[in-house]
Scaffold this active site. Structure first.
Site, PDB file in Angstrom:
ATOM      1  N   LYS A  18       0.988  -1.237  -0.048  1.00 21.34           N
ATOM      2  CA  LYS A  18       0.006   0.125   0.108  1.00 21.34           C
ATOM      3  C   LYS A  18       0.920   1.345   0.074  1.00 21.34           C
ATOM      4  O   LYS A  18       1.852   1.426   0.746  1.00 21.34           O
ATOM      5  CB  LYS A  18      -0.972   0.013   1.240  1.00 21.34           C
ATOM      6  N   LYS A  49      -1.953  -1.464  -3.834  1.00 25.52           N
ATOM      7  CA  LYS A  49      -3.081  -0.253  -3.774  1.00 25.52           C
ATOM      8  C   LYS A  49      -2.302   0.919  -3.814  1.00 25.52           C
ATOM      9  O   LYS A  49      -1.228   1.169  -3.345  1.00 25.52           O
ATOM     10  CB  LYS A  49      -3.916  -0.364  -2.548  1.00 25.52           C
TER      11      LYS A  49
END
Ligand code: PBG
Length: 332
Positions: free
Chosen positions: A203, A256
């Site tokens: 992330k 992400k």
């Protein structure tokens, strides 16, 4: 000429020919639809930075989940907008917390719709960080730092209470070191050995989360998330993050955001044998919506092209706010 002339166009000559040789096929089974749930009654409040996305109170949720099921979308990802926030994010592990209530509500109406719970503290803490904050003095200044290890116990409590409410998959997005191991152990000890962990393994500290933070008011009150989320400039570090999560027991690996990180999706796909999940985040969604509202792009064509590209890059599953639209378009 001595060698056959190349005619790549032969395999593009008709719809039937193109359909037959297509390498990547997008289907409704690829999608996870995020849902924002909130306390109160009769709320279906538009999120201004994300046209078409709403906050729902539980009494207004039925139409939304019925439509999701009817379209054939297999899973939803729940984000809670709590009534109260505090330093340790207590409402994230409250039996009657908003995510827990929404999970019970959805599972009793649609037992086969998979409910995925986002496990993080940032929507529930008054400081807006994803873990606990340790405040101390440095050179005469008060500074707050993330207390990684103290945060883990609270994240475990949140994950276990989500599983108790009936969540099918736990999706920890907090990026504390060791969170997969801690949550796996906690779930196993509570008897949830069969509940998979979809880890937000890679992330990035991305500016594409802007509209989401507005939606759940989780913008950090001081500092930023760069001490726990990844530097967008790094790729080898993504391997270390993913490897740690695999060793700690992750069942799926998420990248992400998606659009600017297609190389990372491909890398994880090639290096690991777990399903790869791409998160098509809020900023990616809002950019398309904004341009489409101006009439500058063809929303349907651009959305399907982007989602197909994520799959081509290696994503097995895509979390996207466009899930309902895309499901409808694919069925036409
Ligand atoms: C919480 C969380 C965030 C998103 C999903 N879970 C925000 C953040 O890390 O700041 C972003 C989702 C999106 O932008 O669509 N940790």
């Amino acid at each position: 000429m001595g060698f056959p002339t190349t005619r790549l166009r032969r395999l593009r000559s008709s719809i039937g020919m193109r359909n037959m040789v297509r390498e990547t096929v997008l289907t409704v089974n690829d999608f996870i639809m995020p849902i924002f749930v909130t306390h109160g009654t009769n709320i279906k409040e538009p999120i201004s930075s994300m046209p078409g996305v709403y906050h729902f109170s539980l009494d207004r949720l039925n139409d939304e989940v019925d439509e999701i099921v009817q379209l054939g979308i297999p899973a939803v990802l729940l984000f809670g907008v709590p009534a109260t926030k505090d330093a340790i994010g207590s409402s994230s592990f409250d039996t009657n917390g908003i995510v827990q209530e929404a999970t019970r509500h959805i599972k009793s109406r649609h037992p086969h719709l998979l409910v995925i719970a986002d496990t993080c503290l940032c929507q529930f803490t008054d400081h807006g960080h994803c873990g606990l904050i340790h405040v101390h003095e440095k050179n005469g200044h008060q500074i707050g730092e993330i207390d990684n290890d103290a945060s883990l116990a609270y994240l475990v409590k949140a994950a276990v209470s989500q599983a108790e409410a009936g969540a099918d998959i736990i999706a920890p997005s907090n990026m504390m070191d060791g969170f997969v191991h801690a949550i796996r152990t906690g779930l196993d000890e509570a008897g949830f050995t069969n509940i998979p962990i979809m880890s937000y393994a890679v992330k990035y500290a991305s500016s594409f989360y802007g509209p989401f933070r507005e939606a759940v008011s989780s913008t950090p009150q001081f500092g930023d998330r760069k001490t726990y989320q990844m530097d967008p400039a790094n790729v080898r570090e993504a391997l270390r993050e993913a490897e740690a999560d695999v060793l700690e027991g992750a069942d799926m690996l998420m990248v992400k955001p998606a659009l600017s990180y297609m190389d990372i999706i491909r890398l994880l796909k090639d290096q690991f044998d777990l399903p790869v999940v791409a998160y098509n985040v809020s900023g990616e969604y809002s950019m398309i919506k904004a341009a489409a509202l101006q009439g500058w792009i063809d929303e349907r064509a651009v959305t399907l092209e982007m989602l197909t590209s994520m799959k081509r890059a290696g994503a097995d599953i895509i979390i996207t706010y466009s899930a309902k639209d895309a499901a409808r378009w694919l069925a036409e």
